[in-house]
Design an enzyme around this catalytic site. Structure first.
Site, mmCIF file in Angstrom:
data_model
loop_
_atom_site.group_PDB
_atom_site.id
_atom_site.type_symbol
_atom_site.label_atom_id
_atom_site.label_comp_id
_atom_site.label_asym_id
_atom_site.label_seq_id
_atom_site.Cartn_x
_atom_site.Cartn_y
_atom_site.Cartn_z
ATOM 1 N N CYS A 247 0.820 -1.207 0.000
ATOM 2 C CA CYS A 247 0.000 0.000 0.000
ATOM 3 C C CYS A 247 0.862 1.269 0.000
ATOM 4 C CB CYS A 247 -0.996 -0.049 1.154
ATOM 5 S SG CYS A 247 -2.391 1.086 0.960
ATOM 6 N N HIS A 332 -3.803 -5.361 -0.166
ATOM 7 C CA HIS A 332 -3.424 -5.894 1.144
ATOM 8 C C HIS A 332 -3.445 -7.420 1.140
ATOM 9 C CE1 HIS A 332 -3.328 -2.246 3.701
ATOM 10 N NE2 HIS A 332 -4.097 -1.764 2.735
ATOM 11 N N GLU A 334 -2.387 -9.322 3.379
ATOM 12 C CA GLU A 334 -2.723 -9.808 4.725
ATOM 13 C C GLU A 334 -4.217 -9.707 5.003
ATOM 14 O OE1 GLU A 334 -3.251 -5.593 5.349
ATOM 15 O OE2 GLU A 334 -1.811 -6.736 4.169
#
Length: 358
Positions: A247, A332, A334
């Site tokens: 990001c 993202h 994660e």
């Protein structure tokens, strides 16, 4: 209590306050996720923003502290169509209204969030203000919005304590621009010891930890405001350690290599954004939260290749650098909340650092 949202274009939306009913200025954005509001509230990338949820019912499963992505909520305001006052979930720790009050986050419900979202899609994200009470002065609100200047929240959300997580054999120095906790969890469970460094740490600070690799976190705002971070990332790139950026970290590394960034009209915020892996010729569904992207026209092909692109607007979603030691993504992997389709990118990072040692 009565609440009034005014946008910088003069449009107003009337509703009812909840949470911490205190006047607030913010950048108004929207998120298309159907769930995961605990993670959203505690994502430092939303610092200073008034988030409009497109899903109409929020709060029905309350707040679960274990799902938090940082120690507190960071967003400027929370704007929803309908808020549930009676959460139903065995993991619930507190209801949404109480949580916002405890953490002094203004909330507003009862407005047509569909209409508001259409305005933001057509006109772009805007500065706005929410006022509470029966004697609201629209003229005064308009003046405050006109005087409101968006700032960089990276210095606010970056942790200066230098915390260490995990005790694995792989040493990762994490540049904390507003890191989500699940990035750290994803590294720790793969055998890493992770030490966090503040946004303005120098290359020497990172190298003193003797890291096997550098992790660049997510974070809020305009990447071009992070001048010190960009300078140090240029030095770290030249040093040759493996680097993985997510990001804001992705944008900062691009700027460090002389590429440019620009602000999207209304950004990518949600947990169902499709991106295409150009090398594998396949599409993944991703979690995203960003208002800026790397300008594809400024990427030097001798320095980096585009690895992922957005299936919605074609914008750059990932870069592989030609030194073979650095890669970054806009989305993202994660998740939290969101799909885990691209979690394999953490395994790629582990392999660049020499592979698993557990």
């Amino acid at each position: 209590m009565k609440a009034l949202l005014m946008l910088e274009n003069g449009m107003t939306f009337e509703g009812t306050g909840f949470g911490y009913e205190h006047d607030v200025l913010c950048e108004v954005v929207f998120n298309s996720a159907m769930c995961g509001y605990t993670e959203l509230l505690t994502d430092p990338s939303y610092a200073g923003q008034g988030v409009v949820m497109t899903f109409p019912l929020i709060g029905n499963y309350g707040i679960c502290y274990d799902d938090a992505e940082s120690t507190k909520p960071w967003l400027g305001a929370f704007i929803v169509r309908s808020v549930s006052g009676i959460p139903s979930n065995f993991r619930c720790d507190v209801d949404l209204d109480t949580y916002l009050k405890q953490n002094k986050v203004p909330g507003m419900y009862g407005i047509d969030t569909r209409a508001l979202t259409r305005v933001l899609r057509e006109s772009g994200t805007m500065r706005g203000m929410i006022s509470y009470g029966e004697a609201i002065d629209p003229a005064a609100m308009k003046k405050q919005i006109e005087d409101f200047v968006l700032k960089s929240y990276v210095p606010t959300v970056s942790d200066r304590e230098g915390k260490v997580y995990g005790d694995g054999p792989i040493r990762v120095a994490l540049a904390d621009y507003g890191v989500k906790h699940n990035i750290i969890r994803c590294l720790v469970k793969r055998g890493c010891t992770v030490k966090c460094f503040p946004y303005d740490a120098s290359m020497e600070d990172f190298l003193a930890f003797s890291p096997d690799g550098i992790m660049l976190s997510n974070g809020p705002g305009d990447p071009q405001a992070c001048v010190k971070s960009i300078q140090e990332l240029k030095r770290l790139y030249d040093h040759g350690l493996p680097i993985f950026g997510i990001c804001l970290g992705h944008q900062l590394m691009a700027l460090a290599q002389g590429f440019d960034t620009y602000k999207l009209k209304y950004g990518h915020r949600g947990i169902n954004h499709p991106v295409k892996d150009l090398a594998a010729n396949r599409v993944y569904i991703t979690s995203q939260n960003h208002g800026f992207v790397v300008n594809a026209d400024t990427i030097d092909p001798s320095v980096a290749d585009v690895s992922f692109v957005s299936m919605n607007d074609g914008s750059v979603e990932g870069l592989n650098y030609k030194n073979g030691r650095v890669f970054t993504v806009q989305f993202h992997p994660e998740a939290s909340s969101g799909p885990l389709d691209t979690g394999f990118l953490f395994d790629k990072f582990i392999n660049l650092m020499g592979g698993s040692r557990i």
